[in-house]
Enzyme design. Structure first.
Site, short mmCIF file in Angstrom:
data_model
loop_
_atom_site.label_atom_id
_atom_site.label_comp_id
_atom_site.label_asym_id
_atom_site.label_seq_id
_atom_site.Cartn_x
_atom_site.Cartn_y
_atom_site.Cartn_z
N GLY A 135 -6.39 -13.80 6.83
CA GLY A 135 -7.17 -13.59 8.04
C GLY A 135 -8.03 -14.78 8.38
O GLY A 135 -8.15 -15.17 9.55
N ALA A 192 -8.69 -7.02 -1.42
CA ALA A 192 -7.37 -7.54 -1.02
C ALA A 192 -7.50 -9.00 -0.59
O ALA A 192 -7.46 -9.35 0.60
CB ALA A 192 -6.80 -6.69 0.11
N THR A 220 -5.67 -11.70 -0.70
CA THR A 220 -4.66 -12.46 0.05
C THR A 220 -4.68 -12.08 1.52
O THR A 220 -4.40 -12.91 2.39
CB THR A 220 -3.26 -12.27 -0.54
OG1 THR A 220 -2.76 -10.96 -0.28
CG2 THR A 220 -3.26 -12.53 -2.03
N ASP A 221 -5.01 -10.82 1.83
CA ASP A 221 -5.20 -10.43 3.24
C ASP A 221 -6.39 -11.15 3.84
O ASP A 221 -6.33 -11.65 4.98
CB ASP A 221 -5.43 -8.92 3.34
CG ASP A 221 -4.14 -8.12 3.29
OD1 ASP A 221 -3.22 -8.44 4.05
OD2 ASP A 221 -4.07 -7.17 2.50
N LEU A 222 -7.50 -11.18 3.10
CA LEU A 222 -8.71 -11.80 3.63
C LEU A 222 -8.52 -13.30 3.82
O LEU A 222 -8.94 -13.86 4.85
CB LEU A 222 -9.88 -11.53 2.68
CG LEU A 222 -10.24 -10.06 2.50
CD1 LEU A 222 -11.30 -9.88 1.42
CD2 LEU A 222 -10.72 -9.45 3.82
#
Length: 405
Positions: free
Chosen positions: A181, A174, A176-178
């Protein structure tokens, strides 16, 4: 022992307290890094359920989600019922003791709990409040949920990933989440520096879509500045050739020829020096324009010898190249072991758990050694006693009333 393990300086964020109201990946990835850097992280979880990823399995370790484990090392789990008014009051009290708050609730949810930035900034003007969402807290889609898969599609990342004539493809993690973050960590650290000058906290508004579009990088700039509409090149590079997966007699490997000098060196290794003088391939621009004919020439030679043969010869010539490893091969690689990135961490249930160590190698003030991801509510009593000075009797009353677990 690595230099990181041998260093004795305090972790950079020692003494910083983080109230973690985030779930799944983007927010927890941020707060995990803050924990790695020495911050005390209080992960607030719903009683009985906890972070959504606790139920994301398999894979699992004796029923415990490895997805949850990947983003929650070195934190303290506090199980508080945010749907209960007294639970909301407890979190407001913790916010007054915190330096940083990270959240990724749907727009308006925390306002209903009276845990919005405007409320908490009055109670704690030094609070840095990092809000993470799919589309930002302003704009026409602010109220929509944001999931990595959809964001990868909408950002253009899928359109440039996959085989030339194949379907648009997402990355295997994932991303775009990483990325969000990591952006959140940068923003929080910048806000801490700014607070050192002003004495005041601030609101940080981060969107997955913003971060995803930003990492279009050179591809995005090609469109913005030159109106170039990019396509997909599989494992090839759109503007550098040869820079892709190539075939040998017994497998495939990654070859990354980054400049004209490296190309000439490659031609020498392959015994095809005339290619470096060919006007079709002399410069990178020409190699890009003539990639198909060049790759046929190169692979005609590469398939005559094995992966190991070419990797030894090509690396010796100073040209970047590497095996296409699977995940176990990558994590068990000798260079990863030498860097100390994977560590056996003591765990009360399993004896020990193999975890990642932070990749942030600060030599003077290294990240702390990881501790095992917490069980749901494992630190509820300790945090309420140590931070809010609650008595055992009061904690028992909260538990019997359903405020905490």
């Amino acid at each position: 022992m690595t230099e990181q393990q041998a260093a004795t300086g305090a972790a950079p964020l020692e003494g910083i307290r983080v109230l973690d109201l985030s779930r799944v990946l983007a927010g927890p990835w941020c707060t995990q890094t803050l924990a790695d850097l020495g911050a005390e992280v209080w992960k607030i979880e719903a009683p009985g359920q906890g972070d959504d990823t606790r139920s994301w399995l398999p894979p699992d370790l004796d029923g415990e989600s490895t997805y949850f484990m990947c983003a929650n090392r070195s934190k303290q789990s506090v199980a508080i019922n945010l749907k209960h008014s007294e639970g909301q009051a407890l979190v407001r009290r913790l916010a007054q003791e915190a330096d940083i708050l990270v959240e990724n609730y749907r727009l308006g949810t925390l306002a209903k709990f009276v845990l919005d930035y405007e409320t908490l900034a009055v109670l704690n003007p030094r609070l840095i409040y990092c809000s993470i969402s799919g589309y930002g807290r302003t704009g026409p889609r602010a109220a929509e949920p944001g999931y990595d898969f959809v964001i990868q599609a909408e950002s253009g990342l899928m359109a440039i990933t996959g085989e030339v004539d194949g379907e648009p493809m997402k990355l295997g993690v994932a991303i775009t989440d990483l990325v969000t973050g990591m952006n959140a960590v940068q923003a929080v650290l910048a806000a801490l520096l700014a607070r050192g000058h002003s004495g005041k906290g601030q609101l940080i508004d981060l969107a997955l879509l913003d971060g995803a579009v930003n990492v279009l990088a050179n591809i995005g700039m090609g469109y913005l500045a030159a109106q170039h509409r990019p396509g997909r090149f599989g494992n090839g590079h759109p503007t550098v050739v040869p820079y892709q997966i190539v075939s040998s007699s017994d497998g495939r490997f990654a070859l990354a020829v980054g400049n004209d000098a490296q190309f000439a060196a490659l031609c020498g290794v392959l015994g095809r020096l005339e290619l470096a003088q060919d006007n079709r391939y002399r410069s990178n621009r020409q190699r890009v324009l003539n990639r198909d004919t060049l790759l046929r020439e190169l692979e005609g030679v590469l398939v005559t010898q094995s992966n190991s043969y070419w990797l030894e010869k090509i690396r010796a010539a100073g040209i970047p190249a590497g095996s296409v490893r699977d995940v176990p091969e990558a994590l068990d690689a000798p260079e990863i072991k030498a860097r100390g990135l994977v560590v056996d961490t003591p765990d009360s249930r399993h004896g020990s758990v193999r975890l990642m160590r932070s990749p942030l190698n600060l030599r003077g003030t290294p990240p702390r050694e990881p501790t095992a991801p917490p069980r749901l509510g494992e630190h509820t009593d300790a945090v309420l006693k140590n931070i809010l000075l609650a008595s055992s009797e009061q904690i028992s009353l909260w538990r019997s009333s359903g405020v905490i677990e």
